[in-house]
Enzyme design. Structure first.
Site, short mmCIF file in Angstrom:
data_model
loop_
_atom_site.label_atom_id
_atom_site.label_comp_id
_atom_site.label_asym_id
_atom_site.label_seq_id
_atom_site.Cartn_x
_atom_site.Cartn_y
_atom_site.Cartn_z
N ALA A 244 0.86 -1.19 0.00
CA ALA A 244 0.00 0.00 0.00
C ALA A 244 0.89 1.23 0.00
O ALA A 244 2.12 1.12 -0.02
CB ALA A 244 -0.90 -0.02 1.23
N LYS A 245 0.22 2.37 0.09
CA LYS A 245 0.94 3.66 0.02
C LYS A 245 2.07 3.76 1.04
O LYS A 245 3.10 4.35 0.78
CB LYS A 245 -0.04 4.80 0.28
CG LYS A 245 -0.73 5.27 -0.96
CD LYS A 245 -1.33 6.65 -0.72
CE LYS A 245 -2.32 6.96 -1.82
NZ LYS A 245 -3.65 7.24 -1.34
N ARG A 246 1.83 3.17 2.24
CA ARG A 246 2.85 3.30 3.29
C ARG A 246 4.19 2.71 2.87
O ARG A 246 5.21 2.98 3.49
CB ARG A 246 2.36 2.65 4.59
CG ARG A 246 2.08 1.17 4.44
CD ARG A 246 1.60 0.51 5.73
NE ARG A 246 0.97 -0.77 5.41
CZ ARG A 246 -0.33 -0.97 5.31
NH1 ARG A 246 -1.16 0.01 5.54
NH2 ARG A 246 -0.80 -2.15 4.98
#
Ligand code: GLU
Length: 315
Positions: A244-246
């Site tokens: 994901a974005k993280r």
């Protein structure tokens, strides 16, 4: 019988490497098996759908070299098939309205069940024969839930084997239409797969937990046998959580914008998919020739910082 599969992106954000791997495997299986391919945009998930994300997903898939026979078709353009399914369940006495909030459900649930983000719904507003129906203010937003029998639902996954899930014990009566009046994912996916003649579903194994719910809806709606399911392991970040974005910017559009060739992205996806002899670059066609389910690892792929650096490394 014509066999058919679908690529079903949700336009809730840009496609990243994890989504791309699942779509590439789905496409490769379709090529190998001669399945027809439908591109279906699952755009009912408001407010998470993002403007422009549909066009972007189509562009990203094309850039990878994926093709389809039909579509893109969207869901929102015509809600009548979902409404007809809701009416059918309603006519069988299998639905009820429910105004419960997440907090109310959390307070009533005795112990966490289901998945990380999923609480078991303990039947708060389920109608019963010995008490009067709940009075609703007509302005009060209510979801619609389906009455789930307390019994195991079985299905077979082509990668994970036979499964048996008691949906009532797992998640309880689940939502089939949301408080904003749109069909929920579980209902929409079943209505669409059935009416679009989908016989083979290939998707991330985060949806394995939803499959018993979908098999149950096939039965309650008398839609015939559910499709064959292939739940492909996900791609995780180095911390073991779903990509994901993280984990940084792993969007396809970002690599494309930096001039990374699609064939280099596919070479990495191939390495994550148990394809032997993955060199510096590979086309989607070559991937389809070499990929086999027999060597697809059943444990998740892990994206490392080295993978990202390798992709961005100018060739
Ligand atoms: N649209 C869903 C997703 O992007 C896939 C649903 C499905 O394949 O059943 O996660």
């Amino acid at each position: 019988m014509t066999r058919r599969t679908r690529l079903a992106p949700s336009p809730t954000g840009a496609l990243h490497l994890g989504n791309a791997r699942t779509f590439l495997i789905n496409w490769a299986l379709a090529k190998q098996q001669g399945w027809e391919l439908l591109l279906r945009i699952e755009d009912l998930d408001t407010p998470r759908t993002k403007p422009g994300a549909t066009e972007q997903a189509v562009e990203d898939l094309r850039w990878l070299g994926l093709t389809w026979d039909t579509g893109p078709v969207t869901q929102r353009i015509d809600l009548s098939p979902y409404e007809a399914a809701l009416d059918r369940l309603d006519a069988r006495g299998l639905t009820y309205r429910c105004p419960a909030t997440r907090q109310e459900i959390a307070a009533a649930a005795s112990a966490p069940h289901g998945d990380e983000h999923e609480l078991r719904y303990p039947g708060l507003y389920r109608p019963s024969t010995d008490s009067p129906p709940f009075p609703f203010d007509n302005d009060e937003p209510t979801a619609v839930r389906v009455i789930v029998p307390d019994e195991p639902i079985t299905f077979t996954d082509e990668l994970h084997g036979p499964r048996s899930v008691n949906v009532q014990q797992h998640v309880g009566d689940f939502v089939i239409a949301s408080k904003v009046g749109l069909p929920a994912y579980q209902l929409a996916v079943v209505v669409d797969d059935a009416r679009q003649g989908v016989t083979d579903v290939v998707r991330g194994d985060d949806l394995l937990a939803s499959t018993a719910r979908q098999a149950l809806l096939y039965r309650l709606l008398s839609l015939g046998p559910p499709p064959r399911y292939f739940h492909v392991p996900l791609v995780l970040g180095p911390d073991g959580r779903r990509l994901a974005k993280r984990h940084g910017d792993t969007r396809l559009s970002s690599y494309r914008g930096k001039g990374v060739p699609a064939e280099r992205v596919i070479a990495l996806l191939a390495r994550w998919s148990g394809v032997p002899d993955t060199g510096e670059a590979m086309s989607a066609e070559t991937f389809a020739q070499r990929f086999t389910l027999d060597t697809l690892p059943l444990e998740p792929a892990v994206m490392t910082e080295g993978d990202d650096a390798w992709l961005r490394d100018p060739v």
